[in-house]
Motif scaffolding. Structure first.
Motif, PDB file in Angstrom:
ATOM      1  N   ARG A 244       0.806  -1.225   0.000  1.00  0.00           N
ATOM      2  CA  ARG A 244       0.000   0.000   0.000  1.00  0.00           C
ATOM      3  C   ARG A 244       0.839   1.277   0.000  1.00  0.00           C
ATOM      4  O   ARG A 244       0.295   2.377  -0.109  1.00  0.00           O
ATOM      5  CB  ARG A 244      -0.939   0.010   1.214  1.00  0.00           C
ATOM      6  CG  ARG A 244      -2.114  -0.955   1.111  1.00  0.00           C
ATOM      7  CD  ARG A 244      -3.140  -0.682   2.181  1.00  0.00           C
ATOM      8  NE  ARG A 244      -2.637  -0.981   3.518  1.00  0.00           N
ATOM      9  CZ  ARG A 244      -2.780  -2.150   4.135  1.00  0.00           C
ATOM     10  NH1 ARG A 244      -3.410  -3.140   3.522  1.00  0.00           N
ATOM     11  NH2 ARG A 244      -2.306  -2.330   5.349  1.00  0.00           N
ATOM     12  N   GLN A 245       2.142   1.161   0.098  1.00  0.00           N
ATOM     13  CA  GLN A 245       2.995   2.344   0.177  1.00  0.00           C
ATOM     14  C   GLN A 245       2.972   3.151  -1.128  1.00  0.00           C
ATOM     15  O   GLN A 245       3.038   2.585  -2.225  1.00  0.00           O
ATOM     16  CB  GLN A 245       4.432   1.946   0.509  1.00  0.00           C
ATOM     17  CG  GLN A 245       4.614   1.449   1.934  1.00  0.00           C
ATOM     18  CD  GLN A 245       4.302   2.541   2.948  1.00  0.00           C
ATOM     19  OE1 GLN A 245       4.957   3.578   2.994  1.00  0.00           O
ATOM     20  NE2 GLN A 245       3.280   2.301   3.755  1.00  0.00           N
ATOM     21  N   SER A 246       2.878   4.472  -0.995  1.00  0.00           N
ATOM     22  CA  SER A 246       2.840   5.345  -2.172  1.00  0.00           C
ATOM     23  C   SER A 246       4.200   5.406  -2.862  1.00  0.00           C
ATOM     24  O   SER A 246       4.274   5.567  -4.083  1.00  0.00           O
ATOM     25  CB  SER A 246       2.393   6.754  -1.763  1.00  0.00           C
ATOM     26  OG  SER A 246       3.241   7.293  -0.759  1.00  0.00           O
ATOM     27  N   PHE A 247       5.278   5.305  -2.090  1.00  0.00           N
ATOM     28  CA  PHE A 247       6.634   5.313  -2.658  1.00  0.00           C
ATOM     29  C   PHE A 247       6.943   3.920  -3.179  1.00  0.00           C
ATOM     30  O   PHE A 247       6.741   2.921  -2.478  1.00  0.00           O
ATOM     31  CB  PHE A 247       7.633   5.709  -1.559  1.00  0.00           C
ATOM     32  CG  PHE A 247       9.051   5.850  -2.035  1.00  0.00           C
ATOM     33  CD1 PHE A 247       9.486   7.017  -2.643  1.00  0.00           C
ATOM     34  CD2 PHE A 247       9.971   4.824  -1.855  1.00  0.00           C
ATOM     35  CE1 PHE A 247      10.800   7.163  -3.063  1.00  0.00           C
ATOM     36  CE2 PHE A 247      11.286   4.953  -2.271  1.00  0.00           C
ATOM     37  CZ  PHE A 247      11.698   6.130  -2.883  1.00  0.00           C
ATOM     38  N   ARG A 248       7.457   3.808  -4.403  1.00  0.00           N
ATOM     39  CA  ARG A 248       7.548   2.499  -5.048  1.00  0.00           C
ATOM     40  C   ARG A 248       8.970   2.048  -5.374  1.00  0.00           C
ATOM     41  O   ARG A 248       9.166   0.974  -5.942  1.00  0.00           O
ATOM     42  CB  ARG A 248       6.727   2.500  -6.339  1.00  0.00           C
ATOM     43  CG  ARG A 248       5.303   2.955  -6.177  1.00  0.00           C
ATOM     44  CD  ARG A 248       4.518   2.109  -5.207  1.00  0.00           C
ATOM     45  NE  ARG A 248       4.151   0.831  -5.789  1.00  0.00           N
ATOM     46  CZ  ARG A 248       3.648  -0.196  -5.088  1.00  0.00           C
ATOM     47  NH1 ARG A 248       3.504  -0.084  -3.783  1.00  0.00           N
ATOM     48  NH2 ARG A 248       3.319  -1.317  -5.673  1.00  0.00           N
ATOM     49  N   ASP A 249       9.967   2.844  -5.031  1.00  0.00           N
ATOM     50  CA  ASP A 249      11.345   2.468  -5.372  1.00  0.00           C
ATOM     51  C   ASP A 249      11.931   1.589  -4.259  1.00  0.00           C
ATOM     52  O   ASP A 249      12.759   2.024  -3.464  1.00  0.00           O
ATOM     53  CB  ASP A 249      12.189   3.729  -5.577  1.00  0.00           C
ATOM     54  CG  ASP A 249      13.578   3.403  -6.140  1.00  0.00           C
ATOM     55  OD1 ASP A 249      13.806   2.244  -6.534  1.00  0.00           O
ATOM     56  OD2 ASP A 249      14.428   4.313  -6.166  1.00  0.00           O
ATOM     57  N   TYR A 250      11.447   0.368  -4.212  1.00  0.00           N
ATOM     58  CA  TYR A 250      11.922  -0.561  -3.185  1.00  0.00           C
ATOM     59  C   TYR A 250      11.848  -1.998  -3.697  1.00  0.00           C
ATOM     60  O   TYR A 250      11.168  -2.306  -4.688  1.00  0.00           O
ATOM     61  CB  TYR A 250      11.109  -0.422  -1.896  1.00  0.00           C
ATOM     62  CG  TYR A 250       9.657  -0.837  -2.012  1.00  0.00           C
ATOM     63  CD1 TYR A 250       9.265  -2.179  -1.970  1.00  0.00           C
ATOM     64  CD2 TYR A 250       8.640   0.120  -2.130  1.00  0.00           C
ATOM     65  CE1 TYR A 250       7.940  -2.559  -2.071  1.00  0.00           C
ATOM     66  CE2 TYR A 250       7.310  -0.245  -2.233  1.00  0.00           C
ATOM     67  CZ  TYR A 250       6.964  -1.593  -2.195  1.00  0.00           C
ATOM     68  OH  TYR A 250       5.646  -1.964  -2.290  1.00  0.00           O
ATOM     69  N   GLU A 251      12.554  -2.855  -3.011  1.00  0.00           N
ATOM     70  CA  GLU A 251      12.412  -4.298  -3.194  1.00  0.00           C
ATOM     71  C   GLU A 251      12.030  -4.897  -1.852  1.00  0.00           C
ATOM     72  O   GLU A 251      12.330  -4.342  -0.790  1.00  0.00           O
ATOM     73  CB  GLU A 251      13.721  -4.920  -3.688  1.00  0.00           C
ATOM     74  CG  GLU A 251      14.864  -4.816  -2.681  1.00  0.00           C
ATOM     75  CD  GLU A 251      16.133  -5.553  -3.112  1.00  0.00           C
ATOM     76  OE1 GLU A 251      16.114  -6.195  -4.179  1.00  0.00           O
ATOM     77  OE2 GLU A 251      17.138  -5.476  -2.373  1.00  0.00           O
ATOM     78  N   VAL A 252      11.353  -6.036  -1.906  1.00  0.00           N
ATOM     79  CA  VAL A 252      11.022  -6.789  -0.700  1.00  0.00           C
ATOM     80  C   VAL A 252      11.751  -8.125  -0.777  1.00  0.00           C
ATOM     81  O   VAL A 252      11.649  -8.846  -1.774  1.00  0.00           O
ATOM     82  CB  VAL A 252       9.507  -7.041  -0.575  1.00  0.00           C
ATOM     83  CG1 VAL A 252       9.200  -7.832   0.700  1.00  0.00           C
ATOM     84  CG2 VAL A 252       8.738  -5.730  -0.590  1.00  0.00           C
TER      85      VAL A 252
END
Length: 304
Positions: free
Chosen positions: A25-33
């Protein structure tokens, strides 16, 4: 890649879905899980695998809000045996590609949908490429229903008394790559890692020229506090069982002796005794009194 969000699990049941939905749900999308799973047998990874496929295809759930960024996060699942929580965290760090690492436990969720967006803005404002940093905020403690404010000013006494929990911290990846969690500590390895970050310059200074791999990181770590609620912390987990609280106490003594001079330790222990530390801990953890305690603590922190 800006953030690597690491989720460690072993047969977590529905808690993994709850945590992953919070990330999604996070608005910031520059990530990996990176989901580090210790070979779960309860089927909890099925949802994670479905979500990974959806994100690879760039799909969203029906009715899902549009994002502020078109970047599509990556979900990687690392299924591998481990010897415990900190070994699992170290395994995941080795796979991480983000500039900053964040550890989110199963059952914990981000406090709001813009946590990563706000932290990314804060980090970009405060970061110094030459100095690794820990960027941290506050937590909401579900057991007591209270907001717990982290110490905005990290000093030696603050390190002895209490440091921000790892769910409040975003680590420069260099810090956890060069000095991984020390797995001999079963409950307090994250505490040891934090103290290493704070005291590392002094530790090398006391080593009389002895060279270690730690010298690959500069002798100072920057600590930056953001007055921001980071996570809704479930609590009541691994480190909070009766047996592990005893282990925690023993490990705290060993770790503080490792980094803090004897004279300073005596001073800190005396301060804790005179300020009735056991009573304050009881008040902070009691559902009926935690609110008053945390409000007073916030007032004291803000006056400094």
């Amino acid at each position: 890649m800006f953030f690597s969000i690491i989720v460690v699990c072993l047969n977590p049941g529905d808690k993994l879905k709850k945590t992953l939905d919070s990330i999604e749900r996070q608005s910031f999308r520059d990530y990996e899980v990176i989901i580090k799973d210790g070979m779960s047998k309860d089927g909890s990874l099925n949802y994670a695998k479905e979500l990974a496929v959806r994100q690879e295809l760039g799909q969203q759930e029906p009715g899902e809000k549009s994002r502020k960024s078109v970047s599509t996060p990556v979900i990687r699942i690392l299924e591998k045996k481990d010897t415990g929580i900190y070994n699992a965290m170290n395994q995941a760090v080795e796979e991480a590609a983000g500039r900053y690492v964040y550890f989110l436990n199963c059952g914990d969720i981000f406090y709001s949908e813009d946590v990563l967006e706000k932290m990314a803005e804060f980090i970009k404002e405060k970061e110094n490429a030459g100095t690794p940093g820990i960027f941290y905020g506050n937590i909401f403690e579900r057991l007591t229903g209270q907001q717990v404010i982290s110490n905005p000013h990290i000093d030696a006494f603050g390190c002895y008394r209490n440091v921000p929990c790892h769910q409040a911290c975003f680590y420069d990846i260099r810090l956890v790559k060069v000095h991984p969690f020390q797995e001999k500590y079963l409950v307090r390895a994250d505490y040891e890692q934090f103290l290493w970050c704070f005291f590392q310059g002094e530790t090398r200074e006391n080593a009389a020229g002895k060279v270690t791999s730690d010298d690959r990181v500069k002798s100072s770590t920057a600590f930056h506090y953001a007055d921001l609620m980071i996570v809704d912390y479930e609590g009541g987990g691994f480190s909070e069982t009766k047996e592990n609280r005893r282990k925690s106490s023993r490990e705290h003594k060993e770790i503080t002796r490792k980094y803090i001079p004897t004279g300073q330790l005596f001073k800190f222990k005396l301060i804790m005794c005179l300020t009735l530390a056991p009573l304050r801990t009881f008040i902070a953890e009691n559902e009926k009194t935690a609110g008053i305690y945390n409000r007073l603590k916030k007032m004291l922190y803000l006056r400094r």
